[in-house]
Design a protein around this motif. Structure first.
Motif, PDB file in Angstrom:
ATOM      1  N   SER A 202       0.839  -1.209   0.000  1.00  0.00           N
ATOM      2  CA  SER A 202       0.000   0.000   0.000  1.00  0.00           C
ATOM      3  C   SER A 202       0.870   1.252   0.000  1.00  0.00           C
ATOM      4  O   SER A 202       0.546   2.246  -0.668  1.00  0.00           O
ATOM      5  N   ARG A 203       1.979   1.219   0.730  1.00  0.00           N
ATOM      6  CA  ARG A 203       2.896   2.372   0.717  1.00  0.00           C
ATOM      7  C   ARG A 203       3.541   2.541  -0.654  1.00  0.00           C
ATOM      8  O   ARG A 203       3.723   3.667  -1.135  1.00  0.00           O
ATOM      9  N   MET A 204       3.911   1.432  -1.284  1.00  0.00           N
ATOM     10  CA  MET A 204       4.538   1.512  -2.595  1.00  0.00           C
ATOM     11  C   MET A 204       3.585   2.098  -3.631  1.00  0.00           C
ATOM     12  O   MET A 204       3.950   3.002  -4.398  1.00  0.00           O
ATOM     13  N   VAL A 205       2.354   1.599  -3.658  1.00  0.00           N
ATOM     14  CA  VAL A 205       1.365   2.118  -4.617  1.00  0.00           C
ATOM     15  C   VAL A 205       1.047   3.579  -4.304  1.00  0.00           C
ATOM     16  O   VAL A 205       0.917   4.406  -5.222  1.00  0.00           O
ATOM     17  N   SER A 206       0.917   3.923  -3.035  1.00  0.00           N
ATOM     18  CA  SER A 206       0.604   5.303  -2.660  1.00  0.00           C
ATOM     19  C   SER A 206       1.725   6.256  -3.044  1.00  0.00           C
ATOM     20  O   SER A 206       1.479   7.408  -3.421  1.00  0.00           O
ATOM     21  N   THR A 207       2.967   5.786  -2.955  1.00  0.00           N
ATOM     22  CA  THR A 207       4.109   6.648  -3.260  1.00  0.00           C
ATOM     23  C   THR A 207       4.242   6.913  -4.750  1.00  0.00           C
ATOM     24  O   THR A 207       4.506   8.055  -5.165  1.00  0.00           O
ATOM     25  N   HIS A 208       4.055   5.898  -5.570  1.00  0.00           N
ATOM     26  CA  HIS A 208       4.352   6.013  -6.999  1.00  0.00           C
ATOM     27  C   HIS A 208       3.122   6.209  -7.871  1.00  0.00           C
ATOM     28  O   HIS A 208       3.275   6.351  -9.089  1.00  0.00           O
ATOM     29  N   CYS A 209       1.941   6.205  -7.294  1.00  0.00           N
ATOM     30  CA  CYS A 209       0.723   6.453  -8.075  1.00  0.00           C
ATOM     31  C   CYS A 209       0.011   7.716  -7.628  1.00  0.00           C
ATOM     32  O   CYS A 209      -1.161   7.919  -7.971  1.00  0.00           O
ATOM     33  N   SER A 210       0.679   8.551  -6.880  1.00  0.00           N
ATOM     34  CA  SER A 210       0.066   9.778  -6.374  1.00  0.00           C
ATOM     35  C   SER A 210       0.472  10.965  -7.243  1.00  0.00           C
ATOM     36  O   SER A 210       1.666  11.274  -7.358  1.00  0.00           O
ATOM     37  N   PRO A 211      -0.458  11.644  -7.867  1.00  0.00           N
ATOM     38  CA  PRO A 211      -0.105  12.843  -8.642  1.00  0.00           C
ATOM     39  C   PRO A 211       0.469  13.956  -7.776  1.00  0.00           C
ATOM     40  O   PRO A 211       1.212  14.806  -8.273  1.00  0.00           O
ATOM     41  N   ALA A 212       0.154  13.962  -6.484  1.00  0.00           N
ATOM     42  CA  ALA A 212       0.673  15.010  -5.606  1.00  0.00           C
ATOM     43  C   ALA A 212       2.171  14.867  -5.388  1.00  0.00           C
ATOM     44  O   ALA A 212       2.903  15.870  -5.338  1.00  0.00           O
ATOM     45  N   SER A 213       2.672  13.636  -5.256  1.00  0.00           N
ATOM     46  CA  SER A 213       4.102  13.415  -5.035  1.00  0.00           C
ATOM     47  C   SER A 213       4.868  13.264  -6.341  1.00  0.00           C
ATOM     48  O   SER A 213       6.073  13.551  -6.381  1.00  0.00           O
ATOM     49  N   ASN A 214       4.223  12.809  -7.407  1.00  0.00           N
ATOM     50  CA  ASN A 214       4.862  12.677  -8.721  1.00  0.00           C
ATOM     51  C   ASN A 214       4.207  13.676  -9.675  1.00  0.00           C
ATOM     52  O   ASN A 214       3.122  13.428 -10.201  1.00  0.00           O
ATOM     53  N   HIS A 215       4.878  14.778  -9.886  1.00  0.00           N
ATOM     54  CA  HIS A 215       4.288  15.843 -10.711  1.00  0.00           C
ATOM     55  C   HIS A 215       4.223  15.458 -12.189  1.00  0.00           C
ATOM     56  O   HIS A 215       3.538  16.128 -12.970  1.00  0.00           O
ATOM     57  N   SER A 216       4.952  14.415 -12.579  1.00  0.00           N
ATOM     58  CA  SER A 216       4.887  13.979 -13.972  1.00  0.00           C
ATOM     59  C   SER A 216       3.591  13.233 -14.285  1.00  0.00           C
ATOM     60  O   SER A 216       3.282  13.006 -15.459  1.00  0.00           O
ATOM     61  N   LEU A 217       2.851  12.849 -13.252  1.00  0.00           N
ATOM     62  CA  LEU A 217       1.597  12.129 -13.450  1.00  0.00           C
ATOM     63  C   LEU A 217       0.427  13.108 -13.425  1.00  0.00           C
ATOM     64  O   LEU A 217       0.266  13.872 -12.473  1.00  0.00           O
ATOM     65  N   LYS A 218      -0.381  13.077 -14.468  1.00  0.00           N
ATOM     66  CA  LYS A 218      -1.594  13.882 -14.469  1.00  0.00           C
ATOM     67  C   LYS A 218      -2.702  13.206 -13.666  1.00  0.00           C
ATOM     68  O   LYS A 218      -3.547  13.881 -13.079  1.00  0.00           O
ATOM     69  N   ALA A 219      -2.686  11.892 -13.679  1.00  0.00           N
ATOM     70  CA  ALA A 219      -3.650  11.104 -12.904  1.00  0.00           C
ATOM     71  C   ALA A 219      -2.938   9.866 -12.386  1.00  0.00           C
ATOM     72  O   ALA A 219      -1.887   9.461 -12.894  1.00  0.00           O
ATOM     73  N   SER A 220      -3.493   9.264 -11.348  1.00  0.00           N
ATOM     74  CA  SER A 220      -2.866   8.082 -10.768  1.00  0.00           C
ATOM     75  C   SER A 220      -2.829   6.915 -11.739  1.00  0.00           C
ATOM     76  O   SER A 220      -1.940   6.064 -11.672  1.00  0.00           O
ATOM     77  N   SER A 221      -3.762   6.867 -12.678  1.00  0.00           N
ATOM     78  CA  SER A 221      -3.794   5.770 -13.651  1.00  0.00           C
ATOM     79  C   SER A 221      -2.663   5.842 -14.664  1.00  0.00           C
ATOM     80  O   SER A 221      -2.423   4.867 -15.390  1.00  0.00           O
ATOM     81  N   ASP A 222      -1.946   6.962 -14.737  1.00  0.00           N
ATOM     82  CA  ASP A 222      -0.831   7.081 -15.667  1.00  0.00           C
ATOM     83  C   ASP A 222       0.402   6.315 -15.207  1.00  0.00           C
ATOM     84  O   ASP A 222       1.320   6.084 -15.993  1.00  0.00           O
ATOM     85  N   SER A 223       0.471   5.923 -13.956  1.00  0.00           N
ATOM     86  CA  SER A 223       1.638   5.212 -13.433  1.00  0.00           C
ATOM     87  C   SER A 223       1.629   3.755 -13.897  1.00  0.00           C
ATOM     88  O   SER A 223       0.573   3.111 -13.919  1.00  0.00           O
ATOM     89  N   PRO A 224       2.800   3.199 -14.271  1.00  0.00           N
ATOM     90  CA  PRO A 224       2.845   1.771 -14.648  1.00  0.00           C
ATOM     91  C   PRO A 224       2.492   0.833 -13.496  1.00  0.00           C
ATOM     92  O   PRO A 224       2.152  -0.327 -13.735  1.00  0.00           O
TER      93      PRO A 224
END
Length: 764
Positions: free
Chosen positions: A482-504
């Protein structure tokens, strides 16, 4: 008939064709491996033949015609087996031969060199090459021992004129001195007089051997080595430091090996360790530079003669460092040793055996909850650096070993180890962002493994099948993902993501949530309510980071409707239960006032967190309506009473839990939810779009912070209150640890005093 296969052929194709093809493939692999091994042996034999001819030619030039013909009729093995008295060679001829040998070595080096190669493209290991080199080293050492027995005069001659050939204390590191001799001198020779004296002093170390044939390392020797390594980047000095460091690393090991150096002074031991850990990587980088590209790939010239010669050197040094890591207990020294591994990593990418041992040793330190935080962070930096510069195969193995170390280190969870486990989970989550494709593959494999355990426990229930799910390792594994998904699928922490679904890594979210919800309600009894709260917090983290709705209110309201919250509790003097480090409740806590108060606090806090995530969503009033109805009904039920009082002062017909503290907190939560619903309704009256306008719905109150909403402010207050309570508990635990340590010291002093008194009585 023509054109039709025979019956035997069809039978063969059906039963034996597949096995036959597999056997042929295996035979082809074995044949290819043998061919590669034969080529390597031929190359080694060719190199040995060239070096042996170069050593014999100076001796042949000083002989007469008859002696020359005798040498021509002999092979190298016959020459070493015979007993000959050799005259001293002519100095002029030997000097000319040195020049020829240098030219021959340069020609061989130019023929072998084909440019630089990427270290990442090399195989993970070359075990055949390692075994071949080791066998050659042992055979050469045996030949020298036989020569000393059969022809001592010739052995003495070699010892006087070519002592480095016999200096085999460093195993397969003898060629390093040849590289030191071929180093280019600097233009200004006047400034090299001090350096030359240091090199001469280093070459005379063998004269200081003790009775056991070992050289005692002194502070003066360490200083000379340091001067040569720092000022001249000397390979000879580095070789001696590596040999001495290997002795220091195995000082307490009973490995049965004889070392060239011996160390008896603790100050010399410490200074030698600092010298090896600080300067060996810098000298190695000077002679074999590792160039890093902007993408993080490291390139090293692996096909040069210098790299092949120095390979045993840094492999031996790395093995000594790993052995030292396994036996160190001092935190500063352990941290220094881990720091020294970082510059060595590019040179070890081609050696699977050494790299596998390195990863396991470093992961063991990182997952050791008894180690200091600074040491474990340093170990993680080594792991992360290796993950950045390595290729796909190494990175996959690294992620797997890291996850296994995390699961192993989280087996014992208590208030003292919980901060260390959280540090592990937060740091390991960063590794999955280095290569999201590999991160998704490994994550899917291990999440599927958790799903298999859960399915087995549900479909094949036994008396103890639930224990595979309801344990700390399973809970920490779900919390880590849950921490891993929250860290790398969050648009707030990853500005390169427009939405959480953009993360692999976003496809891992759905199976993770389903598995967590299934484990959460596997055993819906009051005994495992703390485990339910642990998993609920993990899902709340995912929901908040990815802006994904997860239906958590039903599982929390189910706890509120249980007998633990609706019936009157028993009076108890038990201390409050720590829900952060508990998965199950002891039987003594069930139906007690202490446990009911704790459940009420946890439920109010979690419900406030759940509704606080959607406090500014345009559909909040509709979302909160069903739970508010259930909460009101519960408050009405537990507050009602009926019937008459019995003779013992109790009323068996009373409906309610008689716990005004829990009832008032739930009532306050209802008020905050209703207030937030009215606040949303006032602001959505002025919108000019309908529910079908997805962009308008998602942009509603986007510029407003959650803390500015009525429910968000209430949830923030509860969160701060919980953090303050945790700080108070941590201070109490720290005081308890100090008291326990003081008691142990006093007991040890009392034991020592008792022993002294007994000795005095015996003396009297």
């Amino acid at each position: 008939m023509a054109g039709q296969a025979k019956k035997a052929t069809k039978k063969f194709e059906k039963n034996r064709l597949k096995d036959t093809l597999e056997k042929r493939k295996e035979f082809a692999k074995i044949k290819q491996r043998n061919q590669v091994k034969a080529k390597k042996k031929a190359r080694n034999a060719k190199d040995n033949a060239i070096s042996t001819e170069d050593d014999i030619k100076p001796l042949q030039r000083n002989r007469g015609p008859d002696e020359q013909e005798a040498f021509n009729d002999m092979s190298v093995d016959q020459f070493f087996e015979g007993g000959f008295e050799l005259p001293k060679p002519n100095k002029t001829a030997r000097a000319l031969q040195k020049g020829k040998r240098k030219r021959d070595s340069d020609d061989a080096s130019s023929e072998d060199s084909n440019g630089s190669s990427n270290a990442d493209d090399q195989p993970f290991s070359d075990e055949e090459r390692d075994s071949t080199g080791q066998d050659g080293m042992e055979n050469h050492q045996g030949d020298l021992d036989a020569l000393a027995e059969k022809d001592p005069k010739f052995y003495e001659y070699l010892k006087e004129n070519d002592a480095e050939l016999l200096d085999f204390g460093g195993g397969d590191l003898a060629e390093v001195d040849q590289l030191s001799e071929t180093e280019k001198p600097r233009k200004k020779q006047k400034k090299n007089t001090g350096k030359a004296r240091a090199e001469d002093a280093i070459a005379q170390d063998r004269e200081e051997e003790d009775a056991n044939g070992q050289i005692e390392v002194t502070m003066a020797m360490v200083s000379k080595w340091e001067t040569a390594m720092v000022e001249q980047q000397s390979l000879r000095a580095m070789r001696r430091v590596v040999l001495a460091f290997r002795t220091a690393a195995y000082v307490n090991a009973d490995d049965g090996k004889e070392h060239k150096y011996s160390i008896s002074n603790s100050d010399v031991y410490h200074q030698l360790l600092m010298l090896a850990l600080e300067h060996v990587p810098s000298v190695l980088q000077h002679h074999i530079p590792a160039k890093e590209s902007p993408t993080g790939k490291v390139r090293i010239a692996t096909d040069t003669k210098k790299y092949r010669t120095l390979t045993p050197l840094f492999k031996s040094h790395s093995a000594a460092v790993l052995h030292l890591l396994e036996n160190l207990s001092d935190a500063p020294t352990l941290k220094k040793t881990l720091d020294s591994l970082v510059p060595l990593l590019p040179y070890l990418l081609s050696f699977k055996k050494v790299l596998k041992s390195l990863i396991k040793s470093v992961v063991d330190i990182w997952s050791d909850t008894s180690a200091t935080d600074s040491t474990r962070i340093t170990a993680f930096l080594v792991i992360r650096r290796l993950a950045v510069i390595s290729d796909t195969s190494i990175r996959t193995a690294l992620l797997k070993i890291t996850y296994q170390g995390l699961v192993k280190g989280s087996r014992i969870t208590n208030p003292h180890t919980l901060p260390a486990i959280n540090l592990m989970k937060n740091s390991a989550a960063e590794l999955w962002s280095i290569d999201p494709e590999i991160g998704y593959t490994t994550g899917f494999v291990y999440i599927r493994q958790l799903a298999v355990h859960l399915r087995t426990s549900i479909t094949q229930p036994t008396k103890d099948s639930y224990k595979q799910i309801y344990n700390w390792q399973y809970v920490h594994s779900l919390d880590f993902w849950s921490r891993m998904v929250s860290t790398h699928c969050s648009p707030a922490s990853n500005h390169s993501l427009k939405a959480s679904s953009d993360s692999p890594l976003h496809p891992l979210l759905y199976p993770l949530v389903q598995i967590t919800l299934g484990a959460l309600r596997l055993i819906p009894t009051p005994t495992y309510y703390p485990l339910r709260f642990q998993l609920t917090r993990s899902l709340l983290r995912v929901s908040r980071a990815t802006n994904t709705y997860i239906p958590l209110a039903p599982s929390l309201l189910e706890v509120l409707q249980s007998a633990e919250m609706t019936k009157p509790p028993k009076p108890s003097t038990l201390k409050a239960l720590d829900f952060t480090t508990a998965l199950r409740v002891p039987k003594a806590y069930l139906r007690t006032r202490s446990y009911q108060d704790g459940l009420g606090e946890q439920l109010v806090e979690l419900l406030a967190e759940f509704f606080g995530i959607w406090a500014k969503h345009i559909a909040f009033p509709e979302l909160a309506l069903p739970p508010v109805v259930q909460l009101k009904r519960w408050v009405k039920t537990v507050s009602a009473s009926a019937g008459t009082t019995a003779h013992n002062g109790t009323n068996p017909k009373v409906k309610g839990n008689k716990n005004s503290r829990v009832t008032s907190s739930v009532t306050l939560l209802i008020q905050k939810i209703k207030s937030n619903a009215r606040w949303i309704e006032e602001r959505r009256r002025h919108v000019d779009f309908g529910p079908s306008n997805r962009e308008g719905v998602e942009g509603f109150l986007r510029d407003v912070d959650v803390e500015d909403t009525p429910l968000g402010a209430f949830a923030e207050g509860l969160r701060r209150k919980g953090e303050e309570r945790e700080k108070v508990l941590e201070k109490a635990r720290e005081a308890e640890r100090k008291d326990r340590a003081r008691d142990k010291e006093e007991e040890a002093e009392m034991d020592v005093d008792g022993v002294d008194i007994e000795e005095d009585e015996d003396a009297e």
